[in-house]
Motif scaffolding. Structure first.
Motif, PDB file in Angstrom:
ATOM      1  N   VAL A  51       0.849  -1.188   0.000  1.00  0.00           N
ATOM      2  CA  VAL A  51       0.000   0.000   0.000  1.00  0.00           C
ATOM      3  C   VAL A  51       0.882   1.235   0.000  1.00  0.00           C
ATOM      4  N   CYS A  52       0.246   2.349  -0.291  1.00  0.00           N
ATOM      5  CA  CYS A  52       0.877   3.664  -0.168  1.00  0.00           C
ATOM      6  C   CYS A  52       0.107   4.464   0.863  1.00  0.00           C
ATOM      7  N   HIS A  53       0.816   5.329   1.554  1.00  0.00           N
ATOM      8  CA  HIS A  53       0.235   6.092   2.646  1.00  0.00           C
ATOM      9  C   HIS A  53      -0.892   6.987   2.127  1.00  0.00           C
ATOM     10  N   HIS A  54      -2.127   6.790   2.647  1.00  0.00           N
ATOM     11  CA  HIS A  54      -3.290   7.622   2.325  1.00  0.00           C
ATOM     12  C   HIS A  54      -3.520   7.708   0.816  1.00  0.00           C
ATOM     13  N   SER A  55      -3.499   6.550   0.166  1.00  0.00           N
ATOM     14  CA  SER A  55      -3.714   6.480  -1.278  1.00  0.00           C
ATOM     15  C   SER A  55      -5.117   5.951  -1.553  1.00  0.00           C
ATOM     16  N   PRO A  56      -5.969   6.694  -2.278  1.00  0.00           N
ATOM     17  CA  PRO A  56      -7.295   6.171  -2.614  1.00  0.00           C
ATOM     18  C   PRO A  56      -7.239   4.889  -3.432  1.00  0.00           C
ATOM     19  N   ALA A  57      -6.255   4.780  -4.349  1.00  0.00           N
ATOM     20  CA  ALA A  57      -6.131   3.557  -5.136  1.00  0.00           C
ATOM     21  C   ALA A  57      -5.837   2.362  -4.241  1.00  0.00           C
ATOM     22  N   SER A  58      -4.978   2.539  -3.246  1.00  0.00           N
ATOM     23  CA  SER A  58      -4.700   1.453  -2.308  1.00  0.00           C
ATOM     24  C   SER A  58      -5.938   1.098  -1.495  1.00  0.00           C
ATOM     25  N   ALA A  59      -6.705   2.103  -1.087  1.00  0.00           N
ATOM     26  CA  ALA A  59      -7.906   1.843  -0.300  1.00  0.00           C
ATOM     27  C   ALA A  59      -8.949   1.092  -1.115  1.00  0.00           C
ATOM     28  N   ILE A  60      -9.128   1.469  -2.390  1.00  0.00           N
ATOM     29  CA  ILE A  60     -10.084   0.764  -3.246  1.00  0.00           C
ATOM     30  C   ILE A  60      -9.644  -0.682  -3.455  1.00  0.00           C
ATOM     31  N   ALA A  61      -8.357  -0.864  -3.764  1.00  0.00           N
ATOM     32  CA  ALA A  61      -7.856  -2.223  -3.969  1.00  0.00           C
ATOM     33  C   ALA A  61      -7.965  -3.050  -2.692  1.00  0.00           C
ATOM     34  N   SER A 116       6.698  11.205  21.824  1.00  0.00           N
ATOM     35  CA  SER A 116       5.358  11.101  21.255  1.00  0.00           C
ATOM     36  C   SER A 116       5.443  10.477  19.874  1.00  0.00           C
ATOM     37  N   VAL A 117       4.606   9.487  19.621  1.00  0.00           N
ATOM     38  CA  VAL A 117       4.515   8.809  18.329  1.00  0.00           C
ATOM     39  C   VAL A 117       3.056   8.835  17.901  1.00  0.00           C
ATOM     40  N   VAL A 118       2.807   9.212  16.653  1.00  0.00           N
ATOM     41  CA  VAL A 118       1.437   9.241  16.153  1.00  0.00           C
ATOM     42  C   VAL A 118       1.358   8.468  14.848  1.00  0.00           C
ATOM     43  N   ALA A 119       0.205   7.860  14.630  1.00  0.00           N
ATOM     44  CA  ALA A 119      -0.101   7.178  13.383  1.00  0.00           C
ATOM     45  C   ALA A 119      -1.457   7.676  12.908  1.00  0.00           C
ATOM     46  N   PRO A 120      -1.490   8.641  11.992  1.00  0.00           N
ATOM     47  CA  PRO A 120      -2.771   9.200  11.542  1.00  0.00           C
ATOM     48  C   PRO A 120      -3.540   8.214  10.670  1.00  0.00           C
ATOM     49  N   ILE A 121      -4.844   8.261  10.801  1.00  0.00           N
ATOM     50  CA  ILE A 121      -5.728   7.352  10.066  1.00  0.00           C
ATOM     51  C   ILE A 121      -6.830   8.178   9.421  1.00  0.00           C
ATOM     52  N   THR A 122      -7.005   8.011   8.105  1.00  0.00           N
ATOM     53  CA  THR A 122      -8.097   8.639   7.371  1.00  0.00           C
ATOM     54  C   THR A 122      -8.955   7.539   6.749  1.00  0.00           C
ATOM     55  N   GLU A 123     -10.164   7.924   6.351  1.00  0.00           N
ATOM     56  CA  GLU A 123     -11.063   6.936   5.758  1.00  0.00           C
ATOM     57  C   GLU A 123     -10.559   6.486   4.400  1.00  0.00           C
ATOM     58  N   SER A 337      -3.006  17.965  -0.790  1.00  0.00           N
ATOM     59  CA  SER A 337      -2.956  16.655  -1.457  1.00  0.00           C
ATOM     60  C   SER A 337      -3.849  15.631  -0.769  1.00  0.00           C
ATOM     61  N   VAL A 338      -3.928  15.660   0.569  1.00  0.00           N
ATOM     62  CA  VAL A 338      -4.774  14.698   1.267  1.00  0.00           C
ATOM     63  C   VAL A 338      -6.249  15.023   1.040  1.00  0.00           C
ATOM     64  N   SER A 339      -6.595  16.306   0.955  1.00  0.00           N
ATOM     65  CA  SER A 339      -7.973  16.683   0.652  1.00  0.00           C
ATOM     66  C   SER A 339      -8.358  16.236  -0.756  1.00  0.00           C
ATOM     67  N   ILE A 340      -7.444  16.385  -1.707  1.00  0.00           N
ATOM     68  CA  ILE A 340      -7.713  15.924  -3.075  1.00  0.00           C
ATOM     69  C   ILE A 340      -7.833  14.405  -3.112  1.00  0.00           C
ATOM     70  N   ALA A 341      -7.017  13.721  -2.290  1.00  0.00           N
ATOM     71  CA  ALA A 341      -7.122  12.267  -2.218  1.00  0.00           C
ATOM     72  C   ALA A 341      -8.480  11.840  -1.674  1.00  0.00           C
ATOM     73  N   ALA A 342      -8.995  12.574  -0.680  1.00  0.00           N
ATOM     74  CA  ALA A 342     -10.327  12.250  -0.151  1.00  0.00           C
ATOM     75  C   ALA A 342     -11.402  12.431  -1.213  1.00  0.00           C
ATOM     76  N   THR A 343     -11.278  13.488  -2.023  1.00  0.00           N
ATOM     77  CA  THR A 343     -12.239  13.700  -3.112  1.00  0.00           C
ATOM     78  C   THR A 343     -12.125  12.594  -4.148  1.00  0.00           C
ATOM     79  N   GLU A 344     -10.895  12.209  -4.466  1.00  0.00           N
ATOM     80  CA  GLU A 344     -10.687  11.124  -5.436  1.00  0.00           C
ATOM     81  C   GLU A 344     -11.240   9.802  -4.913  1.00  0.00           C
ATOM     82  N   TRP A 345     -11.130   9.570  -3.604  1.00  0.00           N
ATOM     83  CA  TRP A 345     -11.678   8.360  -2.987  1.00  0.00           C
ATOM     84  C   TRP A 345     -13.193   8.298  -3.168  1.00  0.00           C
ATOM     85  N   ALA A 346     -13.863   9.413  -2.931  1.00  0.00           N
ATOM     86  CA  ALA A 346     -15.318   9.440  -3.107  1.00  0.00           C
ATOM     87  C   ALA A 346     -15.703   9.216  -4.561  1.00  0.00           C
ATOM     88  N   LYS A 347     -14.950   9.784  -5.495  1.00  0.00           N
ATOM     89  CA  LYS A 347     -15.255   9.579  -6.923  1.00  0.00           C
ATOM     90  C   LYS A 347     -15.015   8.129  -7.320  1.00  0.00           C
TER      91      LYS A 347
END
Length: 931
Positions: A51-61, A116-123, A337-347
């Motif tokens: 996978v790639c970090h916060h990639s809509p293509a990875s999420a769809i696959a 401090s260590v963080v791991a962000p998660i988006t839909e 770029s992450v906002s555009i990725a979210a839009t691409e995910w919805a499309k």
């Protein structure tokens, strides 16, 4: 998998290497090694999903593959100690970040704290799809296999964990981009060239500005509709390319390989313990790690890696709000770029019809989005090797998407509407220009369909012109239009106990505290006494949290005082991360505040002033006599070890406030206060001669020492101190600096070793000596500072300053005015009111009286003997007045201890003969009665 799956591709790459390279060895080794990496990863019985970090293509696959394979175990590249927090994602609105936090470190450099260590998660991320599938599907186990948060810092080089010093010239970070603070980000699926020349080459030939745009154009769009085999092979190939062309940084390579060894070791341990068939498992990792070449790779890899034990640091875990801007800032992505990725995910979801996985009950999730059926038996894995998809994918020309005029036209109209709302003079003509320019830019970049990045450039070119009338520029408006910077929120049930306790205790305010933005809270404590508890909480939050989280508008808290009305601006929802991190330090804000105060007081570099400040804060915010006494004893210990006078002014101010508080609120002084006064008296007496001659000790600091000694003298003497110690210290002081000399003169005047007349004569001598005249302003500065320990000299300081203005030449006087102003400003809260009040008493109140006004220090002063003779010549002065009131005379005589009988002439009133024998007493009594 058969040996000859990629033989055709290998032959083609060999021919290409021989044709385009000077020698076939180097390039052929890289190209064929990439194919070998893909072949090795595909041969593994445990399916590797790159996978790639916060990639809509990875999420769809990922969503598509999970519904097809239905694995029983999902291994995820995420810190293994974060697993207990993942179910709490149901109570949050994405994006959020899983955080590990350690305020007390052991085994690491002290300046790294807090860790401090963080791991962000988006839909729109593959990892969230895997988490939602595993948590909501019965019979599925989610296993985190990456190194722990403790090992993240164990494997860092011994330097700043954030990657080095902060650039002082860097632009300020926006509030949304700072949600992660200084935390170290866990890169799940980091996929970016580490070879700078390679990235520059890709950007230049791809006609794009930054890496996010290149990835969107050349990877996201082609893989958005790709089948599973093509997706896996292409992602592993890209990971192998970036891995083989990465610079050989030993520390970076070691960390990457240790992560891979750790993950495969954990997976083999779990497989051996659970007995699960590797065919029923799925390993989700970054494409960079899918092309690993370590010996521990695979279920049959070597068991030679030993995982080091954790350090002694105490780690806390929780969820904090995240945002698209915070993710972009932390991982070096382009803004928006992450906002555009979210839009691409919805499309992509609408175009492909793939049903994503969402955690049940999560804010924003649709009901029924995740299947609750029990896990069906996984279909038998095919023994046939997947076909070679790379050859066709690499040969195929770019797919030119048809222009979606309706979408582009909608973007153009919307950006013009947004620009007009933000002050731009945009019109319909600008919308047409943006539409046509977007198509033109896409054509210049060999694209038939404009991307959001092309549209953004066109909008900036056609609308922004040369000025930005509002707070947002056009580039930011496009980002908002494409989806905006979504900010996540941690729900009440997922908050730590401290944060929930704060919300419960502030419930009487009737505010939506989890809402972002500033809210006004009005506290009428006089009519609603129960709000005083809310006030206590708010003052503690103001002390503990960043500026702006809780800001008082009306009301203050001082020692011995309580407000009856208060007004606050609260932004707890905006600063939710800071509130959550307080929960890592304790279960209540009182506990955290007490720990902070103790940490301040017992710090090895703590000063007496800092410890006294902790004592004051303990009284103000905690109202704890126990803690105040403990910290006061600590202040006594620190004072006894100090050998400098740097903190003397602050010590004096704080001791005076504490003494005033205890004298008005306690029946007796605490034992530590008495000991502090005794120790401080002896301590400053010892340091006084050295401080007068020390060049590093300022006159302000020496004046503060004298202020402590003179103001605490009566209390110190009553506790057993010896005044001779102070007199001896002043006698042993021999300063050379003019300001300190004047300060010493003031101290000698206070002790009675120098009279006012002698002090006045010394100042007159200074003004009359042309060699000393340039230094006279420095003497005056010393007298100004002397008002701190000897406020009784205020009238003399007014006299000295007036004489200076009258007699100093302008070349000396004018440069000195800056010194005078800076001195008054530094001590203006205490010194200026004294001078102003005394000057108002001495100088005439009307302008007309100024011409005839004679300064008191220039008025003729008759000798005491001449004054007595004049009073006697006028009939005895007060004798007639006192003789007219014999009862008053008798009462005063008894007070003075006069037992003799009155001797008066037969024709005169009683007491006249006695007063005539004691004319000085008569004069003094007349003055008392006149007042």
């Amino acid at each position: 998998m058969r040996e000859g799956t990629f033989e055709a591709l290998r032959a083609q790459l060999r021919d290409a290497a021989a044709t385009f390279a000077d020698g076939p060895d180097a390039l052929e080794g890289i190209l064929l090694g990439m194919v070998d990496d893909v072949d090795r990863a595909l041969r593994e019985p445990l399916e590797i999903f790159p996978v790639c970090h916060h990639s809509p293509a990875s999420a769809i696959a990922m969503a598509r593959r999970l519904r097809e394979k239905r694995p029983r175990v999902v291994y995820l590249e995420l810190c293994e100690d974060m697993a207990p927090l993942l179910p709490e994602l149901r109570n949050c609105r994405l994006p959020v970040a899983v955080q590990a936090f350690a305020s007390e470190v052991e085994g690491f450099p002290a300046d790294w704290a807090p860790l401090s260590v963080v791991a962000p998660i988006t839909e729109a991320s593959a990892e969230y799809q895997a988490i939602a599938y595993a948590l909501d599907t019965p019979g599925v186990e989610l296993v985190l296999v990456d190194r722990s948060s403790d090992h993240v810092f164990q494997w860092l080089p011994r330097q700043e964990p954030g990657g080095g010093p902060v650039d002082p010239d860097a632009p300020p970070v926006e509030e949304e981009a700072a949600l992660h603070g200084d935390a170290v980000g866990v890169e799940i699926g980091d996929l970016r060239p580490r070879f700078a020349e390679l990235e520059e080459h890709l950007l230049r030939h791809g006609r794009v500005r930054h890496w996010s745009e290149w990835w969107h154009q050349y990877v996201e769009l082609p893989l958005g509709d790709a089948d599973h085999d093509t997706y896996r092979q292409v992602m592993i190939l890209i990971g192998s390319l970036f891995r083989r062309l990465a610079p050989g940084d030993p520390s970076r390579v070691r960390v990457d390989e240790d992560r891979e060894r750790h993950m495969w070791t954990r997976m083999r341990q779990h497989l051996a313990a659970s007995g699960v068939d590797p065919e029923d498992c799925l390993y989700v990792c970054g494409a960079f790690h899918a092309a690993s070449r370590v010996a521990e790779f695979g279920v049959h890899g070597a068991d030679t890696f030993e995982i080091s034990p954790p350090s002694g640091s105490r780690w806390q875990h929780g969820l904090i709000p995240s945002s698209h801007a915070a993710i972009e800032a932390q991982f070096g992505l382009a803004a928006g770029s992450v906002s555009i990725a979210a839009t691409e995910w919805a499309k992509n979801l609408r175009r492909t019809g793939v049903r994503p996985f969402r955690l049940a009950g999560q804010a924003g999730a649709k009901k029924g989005g995740t299947s609750k059926k029990a896990l069906a038996p996984a279909r038998a894995a095919s023994t046939a090797a997947p076909p070679d998809r790379l050859s066709g994918f690499l040969r195929r020309p770019p797919v030119l998407d048809a222009l979606d005029e309706a979408e582009l036209l909608g973007w153009s109209v919307e950006i013009v509407r947004a620009a007009r709302r933000n002050g731009y003079l945009a019109s319909t003509a600008d919308a047409i220009a943006v539409f046509e320019t977007s198509i033109l830019l896409a054509g210049m970049r060999d694209r038939a369909k404009p991307t959001p990045y092309d549209f953004q450039d066109a909008a900036v070119t056609c609308i922004e012109k040369d000025t930005v009338p509002g707070r947002r520029d056009v580039r930011r408006l496009v980002e908002i239009m494409m989806g905006g910077d979504r900010v996540g929120q941690v729900g009440y049930d997922a908050l730590p106990p401290l944060a929930r306790d704060v919300h419960d205790r502030l419930a009487p305010l009737n505010l939506k505290l989890q809402q972002r933005g500033v809210q006004r809270a009005l506290l009428d404590i006089a009519s609603r006494p129960e709000l005083e508890r809310c006030s206590d909480v708010l003052w503690m939050l103001r002390y503990l949290m960043p500026h702006g989280a809780a800001r008082p508008i009306m009301g203050e808290r001082r020692l011995g005082e309580r407000s009856i009305q208060e007004s606050w601006d609260l932004a707890l929802g905006t600063h939710q991360r800071a509130l959550i991190e307080l929960g890592y330090e304790g279960v209540s804000i009182e506990q955290v505040l007490e720990q902070r105060l103790r940490r301040t007081a017992y710090d090895p570099h703590a000063t007496t002033a800092a410890v006294l400040g902790a004592v004051e804060d303990a009284i103000l915010y905690l109202r704890s006599r126990r803690l105040a006494d403990e910290l006061g004893t600590r202040a006594l210990e620190v004072l006894a070890t100090e050998r400098s006078v740097d903190g003397a002014p602050e010590v004096l101010r704080r001791v005076r406030r504490l003494l005033a508080y205890y004298r008005t609120n306690e029946p007796v002084l605490p034992a530590w206060v008495e000991s502090f006064v005794k120790t401080g008296y002896a301590h400053y007496c010892t340091l006084l001669p050295t401080a007068f001659t020390d060049e590093d000790a300022s006159v302000h600091q020496v004046a503060a020492m004298l202020g402590f000694l003179f103001s605490m003298e009566s209390l110190a003497l009553s506790l057993g101190c010896d005044r001779h110690q102070l007199e001896l210290a002043v006698a042993q002081s021999h300063p050379e600096e003019p300001s300190k000399v004047a300060l010493l003169w003031a101290a000698q005047t206070h002790l009675g070793r120098l009279s006012r007349a002698d002090l006045r004569k010394r100042c007159d001598d200074l003004l009359g000596n042309p060699l000393v005249l340039p230094a006279y302003p420095s003497y005056l500065s010393g007298f100004l500072h002397a008002l701190e320990p000897v406020p009784g000299l205020t009238d003399f300081v007014v006299e000295a300053v007036s004489n200076a203005f009258a007699r100093l030449p302008d070349p000396v006087l004018l440069p000195w005015l800056t010194t005078l102003i800076s001195t008054l400003r530094a001590g203006g809260s205490e010194l200026a009111p004294l001078l102003i009040r005394e000057a108002g008493r001495i100088f005439p109140g009307r302008l007309a009286a100024l011409d005839a006004w004679v300064p008191p220090w220039r008025a003729a002063r008759p000798e005491p003997a001449a004054a007595r003779q004049a009073r006697r010549a006028s009939g005895g002065g007060g004798s007639a007045l006192l003789a007219a009131h014999p009862e008053t005379c008798d009462a005063v005589a008894r007070l003075l201890g006069c037992d003799g009988a009155w001797e008066t002439p037969a024709d005169g009133p009683q007491g006249v003969a006695l007063l005539s024998r004691h004319p000085d007493t008569a004069v003094a009594l007349e003055g008392l009665l006149a007042r």
